[in-house]
Design a protein around this motif. Structure first.
Motif, PDB file in Angstrom:
ATOM      1  N   THR A  86       0.566  -0.980  -0.323  1.00 17.13           N
ATOM      2  CA  THR A  86       0.244  -0.034   0.304  1.00 17.13           C
ATOM      3  C   THR A  86       0.806   1.296  -0.305  1.00 17.13           C
ATOM      4  O   THR A  86       0.371   2.097  -0.837  1.00 17.13           O
ATOM      5  CB  THR A  86      -1.451   0.073   0.974  1.00 17.13           C
ATOM      6  N   VAL A  87       1.895   0.792   0.682  1.00 16.29           N
ATOM      7  CA  VAL A  87       2.692   2.115   1.055  1.00 16.29           C
ATOM      8  C   VAL A  87       3.360   2.605  -0.064  1.00 16.29           C
ATOM      9  O   VAL A  87       3.508   3.926  -0.217  1.00 16.29           O
ATOM     10  CB  VAL A  87       3.118   2.177   2.350  1.00 16.29           C
ATOM     11  N   SER A  88       4.075   1.973  -0.347  1.00 18.90           N
ATOM     12  CA  SER A  88       5.300   1.418  -1.626  1.00 18.90           C
ATOM     13  C   SER A  88       4.762   2.474  -3.033  1.00 18.90           C
ATOM     14  O   SER A  88       5.459   2.903  -3.768  1.00 18.90           O
ATOM     15  CB  SER A  88       6.485   0.472  -1.990  1.00 18.90           C
ATOM     16  N   GLU A  89       3.365   1.803  -2.939  1.00 21.04           N
ATOM     17  CA  GLU A  89       2.112   2.540  -4.454  1.00 21.04           C
ATOM     18  C   GLU A  89       2.202   3.766  -4.373  1.00 21.04           C
ATOM     19  O   GLU A  89       2.232   4.269  -4.851  1.00 21.04           O
ATOM     20  CB  GLU A  89       1.088   1.512  -5.096  1.00 21.04           C
ATOM     21  N   ALA A  90       1.956   4.044  -3.064  1.00 22.74           N
ATOM     22  CA  ALA A  90       1.465   5.442  -2.318  1.00 22.74           C
ATOM     23  C   ALA A  90       3.149   6.357  -2.867  1.00 22.74           C
ATOM     24  O   ALA A  90       2.407   7.444  -3.054  1.00 22.74           O
ATOM     25  CB  ALA A  90       1.141   6.237  -0.905  1.00 22.74           C
ATOM     26  N   LEU A  91       3.545   6.742  -2.398  1.00 25.15           N
ATOM     27  CA  LEU A  91       4.791   6.420  -2.893  1.00 25.15           C
ATOM     28  C   LEU A  91       5.862   6.883  -3.645  1.00 25.15           C
ATOM     29  O   LEU A  91       6.348   7.982  -4.965  1.00 25.15           O
ATOM     30  CB  LEU A  91       6.218   6.143  -1.642  1.00 25.15           C
ATOM     31  N   GLN A  92       5.645   5.721  -4.554  1.00 18.00           N
ATOM     32  CA  GLN A  92       5.620   6.087  -5.603  1.00 18.00           C
ATOM     33  C   GLN A  92       5.037   6.801  -6.937  1.00 18.00           C
ATOM     34  O   GLN A  92       5.286   7.778  -7.923  1.00 18.00           O
ATOM     35  CB  GLN A  92       5.621   4.150  -7.012  1.00 18.00           C
ATOM     36  N   GLY A  93       4.001   6.521  -5.971  1.00  9.31           N
ATOM     37  CA  GLY A  93       2.983   7.391  -6.920  1.00  9.31           C
ATOM     38  C   GLY A  93       3.088   8.998  -6.492  1.00  9.31           C
ATOM     39  O   GLY A  93       2.910  10.193  -7.923  1.00  9.31           O
ATOM     40  N   LEU A 106       5.564  10.366  -5.828  1.00 10.35           N
ATOM     41  CA  LEU A 106       7.374  10.586  -6.800  1.00 10.35           C
ATOM     42  C   LEU A 106       7.135  11.345  -7.944  1.00 10.35           C
ATOM     43  O   LEU A 106       7.377  12.050  -8.233  1.00 10.35           O
ATOM     44  CB  LEU A 106       8.063   9.405  -6.768  1.00 10.35           C
ATOM     45  N   VAL A 107       6.213  10.121  -8.696  1.00  7.30           N
ATOM     46  CA  VAL A 107       6.100  10.428 -10.961  1.00  7.30           C
ATOM     47  C   VAL A 107       5.089  11.612 -10.566  1.00  7.30           C
ATOM     48  O   VAL A 107       5.591  12.436 -11.658  1.00  7.30           O
ATOM     49  CB  VAL A 107       5.736   9.742 -11.525  1.00  7.30           C
ATOM     50  N   ASP A 108       4.282  11.906  -9.595  1.00  7.76           N
ATOM     51  CA  ASP A 108       3.135  13.423  -9.959  1.00  7.76           C
ATOM     52  C   ASP A 108       4.487  14.858  -9.414  1.00  7.76           C
ATOM     53  O   ASP A 108       3.758  15.273  -9.605  1.00  7.76           O
ATOM     54  CB  ASP A 108       2.184  13.339  -8.812  1.00  7.76           C
ATOM     55  N   LEU A 109       5.338  14.507  -8.409  1.00  4.72           N
ATOM     56  CA  LEU A 109       6.271  15.520  -8.503  1.00  4.72           C
ATOM     57  C   LEU A 109       6.929  15.542  -8.973  1.00  4.72           C
ATOM     58  O   LEU A 109       7.842  17.179  -9.342  1.00  4.72           O
ATOM     59  CB  LEU A 109       6.667  15.726  -6.718  1.00  4.72           C
ATOM     60  N   ALA A 131       4.672   7.378 -18.485  1.00  4.02           N
ATOM     61  CA  ALA A 131       4.091   6.877 -18.017  1.00  4.02           C
ATOM     62  C   ALA A 131       2.557   6.855 -17.256  1.00  4.02           C
ATOM     63  O   ALA A 131       1.286   6.586 -17.226  1.00  4.02           O
ATOM     64  CB  ALA A 131       4.125   4.997 -18.613  1.00  4.02           C
ATOM     65  N   THR A 132       3.295   7.182 -16.465  1.00  2.00           N
ATOM     66  CA  THR A 132       2.447   7.105 -14.791  1.00  2.00           C
ATOM     67  C   THR A 132       1.674   8.629 -14.550  1.00  2.00           C
ATOM     68  O   THR A 132       1.045   8.808 -12.814  1.00  2.00           O
ATOM     69  CB  THR A 132       2.414   5.935 -14.122  1.00  2.00           C
ATOM     70  N   ALA A 160      -4.203  18.427  -9.533  1.00  2.00           N
ATOM     71  CA  ALA A 160      -4.191  17.138 -10.070  1.00  2.00           C
ATOM     72  C   ALA A 160      -4.162  16.298  -8.930  1.00  2.00           C
ATOM     73  O   ALA A 160      -4.609  15.123  -8.639  1.00  2.00           O
ATOM     74  CB  ALA A 160      -4.392  16.956 -11.394  1.00  2.00           C
ATOM     75  N   VAL A 161      -2.699  17.037  -8.763  1.00  2.00           N
ATOM     76  CA  VAL A 161      -1.682  16.124  -8.025  1.00  2.00           C
ATOM     77  C   VAL A 161      -1.953  16.085  -6.664  1.00  2.00           C
ATOM     78  O   VAL A 161      -1.623  15.157  -5.713  1.00  2.00           O
ATOM     79  CB  VAL A 161      -0.879  17.337  -8.400  1.00  2.00           C
ATOM     80  N   ILE A 162      -3.110  17.286  -5.820  1.00  2.00           N
ATOM     81  CA  ILE A 162      -3.646  17.889  -4.541  1.00  2.00           C
ATOM     82  C   ILE A 162      -4.875  16.727  -4.782  1.00  2.00           C
ATOM     83  O   ILE A 162      -4.431  16.210  -3.492  1.00  2.00           O
ATOM     84  CB  ILE A 162      -4.297  18.682  -4.323  1.00  2.00           C
ATOM     85  N   THR A 163      -5.570  16.153  -5.415  1.00  2.00           N
ATOM     86  CA  THR A 163      -7.099  14.743  -5.837  1.00  2.00           C
ATOM     87  C   THR A 163      -6.167  13.857  -4.676  1.00  2.00           C
ATOM     88  O   THR A 163      -6.736  13.420  -3.671  1.00  2.00           O
ATOM     89  CB  THR A 163      -7.270  15.044  -6.961  1.00  2.00           C
ATOM     90  N   ARG A 164      -5.132  13.134  -6.085  1.00  2.00           N
ATOM     91  CA  ARG A 164      -4.189  12.031  -6.126  1.00  2.00           C
ATOM     92  C   ARG A 164      -3.558  12.263  -4.404  1.00  2.00           C
ATOM     93  O   ARG A 164      -3.361  10.889  -3.433  1.00  2.00           O
ATOM     94  CB  ARG A 164      -3.429  11.977  -6.582  1.00  2.00           C
ATOM     95  N   MET A 165      -2.822  13.615  -3.578  1.00  2.00           N
ATOM     96  CA  MET A 165      -2.240  13.219  -2.605  1.00  2.00           C
ATOM     97  C   MET A 165      -2.819  13.180  -1.338  1.00  2.00           C
ATOM     98  O   MET A 165      -2.204  12.598  -0.199  1.00  2.00           O
ATOM     99  CB  MET A 165      -1.677  14.569  -2.179  1.00  2.00           C
ATOM    100  N   ARG A 166      -4.349  13.342  -1.436  1.00  2.00           N
ATOM    101  CA  ARG A 166      -5.508  13.401  -0.678  1.00  2.00           C
ATOM    102  C   ARG A 166      -5.443  12.019  -0.385  1.00  2.00           C
ATOM    103  O   ARG A 166      -5.691  11.517   0.849  1.00  2.00           O
ATOM    104  CB  ARG A 166      -6.710  14.278  -0.664  1.00  2.00           C
ATOM    105  N   GLU A 167      -5.836  11.389  -1.502  1.00  2.00           N
ATOM    106  CA  GLU A 167      -6.110  10.608  -1.768  1.00  2.00           C
ATOM    107  C   GLU A 167      -5.091   8.657  -0.963  1.00  2.00           C
ATOM    108  O   GLU A 167      -5.326   7.990  -0.417  1.00  2.00           O
ATOM    109  CB  GLU A 167      -6.177   9.020  -3.171  1.00  2.00           C
ATOM    110  N   ARG A 168      -3.539   9.317  -1.185  1.00  2.00           N
ATOM    111  CA  ARG A 168      -2.472   8.748  -0.570  1.00  2.00           C
ATOM    112  C   ARG A 168      -3.152   8.917   0.739  1.00  2.00           C
ATOM    113  O   ARG A 168      -1.772   8.453   2.101  1.00  2.00           O
ATOM    114  CB  ARG A 168      -1.198   9.251  -1.166  1.00  2.00           C
ATOM    115  N   ILE A 169      -3.137  10.212   1.673  1.00  2.00           N
ATOM    116  CA  ILE A 169      -3.501  10.232   3.270  1.00  2.00           C
ATOM    117  C   ILE A 169      -4.517   9.586   3.261  1.00  2.00           C
ATOM    118  O   ILE A 169      -3.826   9.196   4.821  1.00  2.00           O
ATOM    119  CB  ILE A 169      -3.734  12.071   3.169  1.00  2.00           C
TER     120      ILE A 169
END
Ligand SMILES: [Fe+2]
Length: 157
Positions: free
Chosen positions: A15-22, A24-27, A87-88, A114-123
Motif C-alpha cells: 500500500t505504502v510503496s504504491e502511494a510513495l511511487q505515485g 514521486l512521479v506526480d512531483l 507513463a504514470t 490533479a496532484v492534490i486530489t491524488r495526494m489526498r487519496e494517499r493520505i
C-alpha cells in the motif's frame, strides 16, 4: 532483490510503496511542467508568474526527493525514470510553445489540483499502513494547496 529490510508487513508495504511511487512521479512531473511554463510564459504578468513558477519547482523537487528517500528507507526501490514519469503521472500533457500568462496560471491551477486530489487519496490510504509516510503526504499536500491557492488568486477577481 531486497537490500533494506522494511519495518512494515508485506501488505502494508505494498500500500505504502504504491502511494510513495505515485507521489514521486506526480512531483517529478509537476517540477517539469512548472519549468516548461516558466520558460514559455509570455504576457504582461510575465515576471510575477515566471518567478512564482520557480517556487513550485523548488517545492516539487524537494518533496520528490523526500518521497523517493522514504521509499528507499522502507526497502522499496524508487523509480523516477523519464519513461515511468511520462507513463504514470497524474498530470495531463502541456502543449508545446509559448503560453499566455493567464493560460500559464490556468495550467498550474489544473496541474496542482490533479496532484492534490491524488495526494489526498494517499493520505486516506496510508493512515493505517504507515502513519510516518502519511505524515509526509500531509506536509506535501499543505505546501501544494498553498501554491494552488496562490495560482487561483492570480486568475481571480
Ligand atoms: Fe529560470
Amino acid at each position: 532483490m531486497y537490500v533494506v529490510k522494511s519495518p512494515l508487513s508485506d501488505a502494508d508495504l505494498k500500500t505504502v510503496s504504491e502511494a510513495l511511487q505515485g507521489a514521486l512521479v506526480d512531483l517529478v512531473d509537476l517540477s517539469l511542467v512548472a519549468k516548461q511554463v516558466h520558460w514559455n510564459v509570455v504576457g504582461p504578468r510575465f515576471r510575477s508568474v515566471h518567478l512564482q513558477l520557480d517556487e513550485v519547482v523548488d517545492t516539487a523537487r524537494q518533496h520528490s526527493d523526500t518521497v523517493a528517500e522514504r521509499a528507499s528507507t522502507l526497502g522499496v526501490s524508487p523509480d523516477g525514470r523519464a519513461g515511468t514519469v511520462a507513463a504514470t503521472s497524474g498530470i495531463g500533457a502541456v502543449s508545446e510553445g509559448w503560453v499566455k500568462d493567464v493560460d500559464a496560471v490556468g495550467t498550474l491551477v489544473e496541474a496542482l489540483g490533479a496532484v492534490i486530489t491524488r495526494m489526498r487519496e494517499r493520505i486516506e490510504e496510508t493512515g493505517e499502513a504507515d502513519p510516518v509516510s502519511q505524515d509526509i503526504f500531509i506536509g506535501i499536500t499543505a505546501d501544494l494547496e498553498k501554491h494552488h491557492w496562490m495560482f487561483q488568486a492570480e486568475n481571480g477577481g
